[in-house]
Motif scaffolding. Structure first.
Motif, short mmCIF file in Angstrom:
data_model
loop_
_atom_site.label_atom_id
_atom_site.label_comp_id
_atom_site.label_asym_id
_atom_site.label_seq_id
_atom_site.Cartn_x
_atom_site.Cartn_y
_atom_site.Cartn_z
N GLU A 1 0.80 -1.23 0.00
CA GLU A 1 0.00 0.00 0.00
C GLU A 1 0.83 1.27 0.00
N SER A 2 1.95 1.31 0.70
CA SER A 2 2.76 2.53 0.76
C SER A 2 4.23 2.14 0.69
N ALA A 3 5.00 2.97 0.02
CA ALA A 3 6.42 2.68 -0.15
C ALA A 3 7.17 2.88 1.16
N PRO A 4 7.96 1.90 1.62
CA PRO A 4 8.75 2.06 2.84
C PRO A 4 10.00 2.87 2.57
N LEU A 5 9.87 4.17 2.59
CA LEU A 5 10.97 5.07 2.26
C LEU A 5 11.76 5.43 3.51
N VAL A 6 13.08 5.45 3.36
CA VAL A 6 13.97 5.88 4.43
C VAL A 6 14.97 6.87 3.84
N SER A 7 15.57 7.67 4.71
CA SER A 7 16.60 8.62 4.29
C SER A 7 17.96 8.06 4.64
N GLY A 8 18.83 7.96 3.65
CA GLY A 8 20.16 7.43 3.94
C GLY A 8 20.91 7.09 2.67
N ASP A 9 21.99 6.38 2.87
CA ASP A 9 22.85 5.97 1.78
C ASP A 9 22.34 4.62 1.26
N GLY A 10 21.69 4.64 0.08
CA GLY A 10 21.10 3.43 -0.46
C GLY A 10 22.08 2.29 -0.65
N PRO A 11 23.23 2.51 -1.28
CA PRO A 11 24.19 1.40 -1.45
C PRO A 11 24.66 0.80 -0.14
N ARG A 12 24.86 1.66 0.86
CA ARG A 12 25.30 1.12 2.15
C ARG A 12 24.18 0.30 2.79
N LEU A 13 22.94 0.77 2.72
CA LEU A 13 21.83 0.01 3.29
C LEU A 13 21.68 -1.33 2.56
N LYS A 14 21.86 -1.31 1.26
CA LYS A 14 21.79 -2.57 0.52
C LYS A 14 22.93 -3.49 0.95
N GLN A 15 24.08 -2.91 1.22
CA GLN A 15 25.21 -3.71 1.70
C GLN A 15 24.87 -4.37 3.04
N ALA A 16 24.18 -3.65 3.92
CA ALA A 16 23.80 -4.23 5.21
C ALA A 16 22.85 -5.40 5.02
N VAL A 17 21.82 -5.23 4.15
CA VAL A 17 20.88 -6.33 3.91
C VAL A 17 21.59 -7.49 3.23
N ARG B 1 16.74 -8.49 12.36
CA ARG B 1 15.79 -7.41 12.09
C ARG B 1 16.51 -6.07 12.05
N ILE B 2 16.37 -5.37 10.94
CA ILE B 2 16.88 -4.00 10.79
C ILE B 2 15.69 -3.06 10.92
N GLU B 3 15.79 -2.13 11.85
CA GLU B 3 14.72 -1.14 12.07
C GLU B 3 15.29 0.25 11.80
N LEU B 4 14.64 0.98 10.87
CA LEU B 4 15.11 2.30 10.45
C LEU B 4 13.99 3.31 10.57
N PRO B 5 14.32 4.57 10.90
CA PRO B 5 13.27 5.60 10.94
C PRO B 5 12.75 5.90 9.53
N ALA B 6 11.45 6.11 9.46
CA ALA B 6 10.83 6.38 8.16
C ALA B 6 11.16 7.79 7.70
N ALA B 7 11.29 7.94 6.39
CA ALA B 7 11.51 9.26 5.80
C ALA B 7 10.18 9.98 5.65
N ARG B 8 10.22 11.29 5.77
CA ARG B 8 9.00 12.07 5.55
C ARG B 8 8.64 12.03 4.08
N GLN B 9 7.38 11.76 3.82
CA GLN B 9 6.95 11.64 2.43
C GLN B 9 5.52 12.15 2.31
N PRO B 10 5.17 12.74 1.19
CA PRO B 10 3.79 13.17 1.00
C PRO B 10 2.88 11.97 0.88
N ARG B 11 1.66 12.12 1.36
CA ARG B 11 0.69 11.03 1.30
C ARG B 11 0.21 10.85 -0.13
#
Length: 504
Positions: A361-377, A475-485
């Motif tokens: 239903e909604s995109a799980p958007l976060v603010s950060g370095d995408g390549p690094r987050l992908k590296q963590a996963v 489990r990786i838990e990250l704060p959500a990025a602000r996004q328009p509805r």
């Protein structure tokens, strides 16, 4: 187990102790005063009764022929309530009267006479309760066969003692109230330095020591650290302990800084020769041997140089993350990132079953370095691939919650040993044989989970693990990025429902 009740504070215990001691002292003093006053009053009453009995014997002796004569009571001057009686030789009451100030002597009734029988004529004072008259102190005398009993009411003594008890109770209450207030102020003033010690200790306990440059720890003020007092000795000892903690932490920081600097310098120095080795190995692999195939030794050199390059890159990344440099900030879709990581893991581990669960239903958007987050996963997926047997099912779930998003990597492998769980995110942590590496080429360096934890912490997130035989979940838990509805079918992904994809 029942919770242990909280103890009273030192201030409360001191106040209770002082108040209880004062109350005991006041009670002992009051009891002593009442007993002494009673003894004095009873002695005075007994003297008066003895005098009245002696006067009665003297008056009755003037008329020995009249054994029932109480004429001496009519002479006047007797106190109100005076009781007199005559006895025969057998102890029977011949006559008994009581003096009343309003109408003179009055005879006693049969029940009142019966209360006076049995009093020995030895001149000692005794207590008798006379019906209708109250409690009396009586004395009987025998002079030449003339037996006379005299008595006076004891009620005045009781009334006097009652008033004394009330006065002493009021005085003791006032003294206790004033003493309690004074003790409360004195205790509060004397224990005020202890409050400073407790507040300083609590502030030191709340101060984090993890940052590279922590704020200076609080100290006990000089007036509260005077070694001449017991409280000052505690304050001075606490200051010395804080000094030692700061010195030890500063030395630890310097040691960690030296280690990070060494790792960074060594990594930079190793990058160039490793790149040269990899280049030469690639060049030799392109040149066929005498039999038309590449030399296996050069392929092995290329593989190991690539592995060492990955190790150096991970060490450099850990060193940079330890310096708390903020990561590059960009809006990243965790669902897309997880899908790419699962696709790469499937290519590297085709003998595992890979499942991907994404919100709709909604995109799980976060603010950060995408390549690094992908590296963590990817590090979590590589850990599951390397340390579980073929056929293991690895499930990656992306979920959204208010204010945060999570990525869970779950497998049904043998699990992590309980002794290893507390240090599983430390660098160079290796599993025991239940999750051992299957080969040097496929084995990890022990840095993957440490890198994943450091990347997550740099993005203000949290990485944890729960493991038991047959189920291990990171489990990786990250704060959500602000996004328009967004609304409509193009809204993206959501947590209310999800799509599950199985990649064999």
């Amino acid at each position: 187990m029942r919770p242990r009740p909280r103890g009273r504070s030192l201030r409360t215990r001191l106040l209770l102790l002082v108040t209880t001691t004062l109350a005991g002292v006041c009670a002992v003093l009051a009891l002593t005063a009442v007993l002494a006053q009673r003894a004095f009053l009873m002695g005075a009453l007994d003297d008066r009764v003895g005098a009245a009995a002696a006067a009665g014997v003297t008056g009755a002796a003037r008329h020995p022929a009249r054994p029932a004569d109480l004429a001496f009571l009519g002479t006047g001057g007797h106190p109100d309530g005076l009781l007199a009686a005559r006895f025969d030789t057998g102890g029977a009451v011949l006559a008994a009267e009581v003096v009343r100030a309003d109408d003179g002597p009055r005879p006693l009734g049969a029940a009142q006479r019966a209360a006076l029988t049995g009093v020995p004529d030895d001149g000692s004072a005794h207590t008798r309760t006379v019906p209708g008259l109250g409690t009396y102190r009586v004395t009987a005398l025998d002079t030449d066969g003339v037996r006379v009993l005299a008595g006076l009411p004891q009620d005045d003594v009781g009334h006097t003692l009652g008033r004394l008890v009330r006065i002493e109770a009021a005085a003791a209450g006032t003294v206790l109230l004033l003493a309690g207030a004074g003790c409360a102020l004195a205790v509060r003033r004397q224990l005020h330095p202890l409050g400073h010690l407790a507040a300083t200790a609590a502030e030191v306990a709340r101060t984090p020591l993890a940052p590279a440059r922590p704020a200076p720890l609080a100290r006990i003020p000089a007036p509260d650290a005077d070694p001449g007092t017991e409280t000052g000795q505690v304050g001075a000892a606490l200051n010395r302990m804080i000094d030692q903690v700061e010195a030890a932490h500063a030395e630890r920081r310097r040691g960690e800084e030296r280690v990070r600097r060494f790792i960074a310098d060594a990594g930079h120095e190793l990058r160039t020769p490793l790149a040269s080795i990899a280049g030469y190995a690639e060049l030799m692999n392109r040149a066929p041997g005498p039999d038309g195939t590449a030399d296996p030794a050069w392929r092995r050199i290329g593989t190991e140089s690539a592995r060492m390059t990955g190790l150096v890159e991970n060490l450099l990344l850990l060193a940079r993350l330890a310096e708390e440099r903020p990561p590059q900030t960009a809006t990243t879709d965790l669902a897309v990132l997880a899908a790419e990581a699962v696709r790469d893991a499937r290519s590297a581990g085709p003998d595992h079953v890979w499942r991907l669960e994404l919100p709709l239903e909604s995109a799980p958007l976060v603010s950060g370095d995408g390549p690094r987050l992908k590296q963590a996963v990817s590090a979590l997926l590589a850990n599951a691939r390397v340390h579980t047997p073929p056929g293991t099912t690895v499930t990656v779930t992306v979920a959204t919650m208010p204010g945060r998003h999570t990525v869970r990597v779950r497998d049904d492998g043998p699990g992590i040993p309980p002794a290893l769980l507390p240090t599983v995110f430390d660098p160079f942590t290796r599993a025991d044989p239940s999750r051992t590496r299957r080969g040097l080429a496929e084995g990890g360096s022990g840095l993957g989970l440490a890198v994943a934890s450091a990347i997550t912490a740099a993005h203000r997130g949290r990485l944890d693990v729960r493991s038991e035989p047959g189920r291990t979940e990171f489990r990786i838990e990250l704060p959500a990025a602000r996004q328009p509805r967004r609304t409509g079918p193009a809204a993206g992904y959501g947590s209310a429902c999800s799509a599950q994809i199985t990649l064999p």
